[in-house]
Enzyme design. Sequence first.
Site, PDB file in Angstrom:
ATOM      1  N   GLU A 120      51.161  37.623  43.926  1.00 15.91           N
ATOM      2  CA  GLU A 120      50.409  38.604  42.735  1.00 15.91           C
ATOM      3  C   GLU A 120      49.940  39.738  43.717  1.00 15.91           C
ATOM      4  OE1 GLU A 120      48.605  38.110  39.239  1.00 15.91           O
ATOM      5  OE2 GLU A 120      50.595  38.688  39.787  1.00 15.91           O
ATOM      6  N   THR A 168      48.810  47.592  36.774  1.00 19.49           N
ATOM      7  CA  THR A 168      47.455  47.031  37.163  1.00 19.49           C
ATOM      8  C   THR A 168      46.700  47.606  38.062  1.00 19.49           C
ATOM      9  OG1 THR A 168      48.623  44.881  36.730  1.00 19.49           O
ATOM     10  CG2 THR A 168      46.619  44.877  38.305  1.00 19.49           C
TER      11      THR A 168
END
Length: 292
Positions: A120, A168
């Site tokens: 991630e 993000t």
Amino acid sequence: MLTVRAPATSANLGSGFDVFGLALGTPADVVRVERAPETTITVTGAGSEYIPEDPEKNTVGAVAEALDAPARIRIDKGVRPSSGLGSSAASAAAAAVALNALYDRGRSRKELVPVAAEGEALVSGEAHADNVAPSLLGGFTVATDDNVTQVDASVPVVACLPEISVSTRDARGIVPDSATMDEVVTTVGNAATLTVGMTRDDPELVGKGMTDEIVTPERTKLIDGYEGVREAALEAGATGVTVSGAGPGILAVCHRRDQRAIASAMVDAFDAAGVESRAYQTAIGQGATLYR
């Protein structure tokens, strides 16, 4: 060949920034792995044209390196990138489960959380577990620096995904650096209420506990039509509405009887704002599933 299906997720849930997460019944990524001398990656499915196949730039490549498990990896994306539904986390979680089994590494699902979180980090810049934890474990999860707590909740939800993208990294860039004591106290109270609601499978408590006055108001500015969609969902019966992860996905908690009306209202509200969208009528579901 081993195949793993890993679900989309929704992180933060309003009051639990970087801590709370839940697994969605749909959509999901499917990852297939075979042993190989070196790791190669192919990607198909939703938004695959935007996902690098270079193992050094792909979340799955980072997982393979962390487990010392080179493989031929095929990713079929069901979770669109930059959706706020844990797209990169689903791939990372699926790869972690698949490669752990393929090479008999013997790690538990909890032990795989930091491995998947490293993948991630390629997307968000930091190794957060709020998406990978529920994708691996299922249910509702509370991820802290040194532990993950999981609850097998089954609260109905609607996840509405507009045809816009929110990075993000961009969404993290607008997070406030500070908060007032009143805001902190309110957020802690809401987070506690949400957690109790999850343990009771109570949509009313969960929805009430999703309110956040610190991070969410800033992130909604990146989502065209958010306020109208939120109001439409609440009017249709949602017990709580918030941004899913970094957005632009929007999560509504509800009673099952109201799901269809809420999904329709959210899509119609986005349409009124000139934004196409689709809604998933689902519930908090299970984690990654391994098929041998």
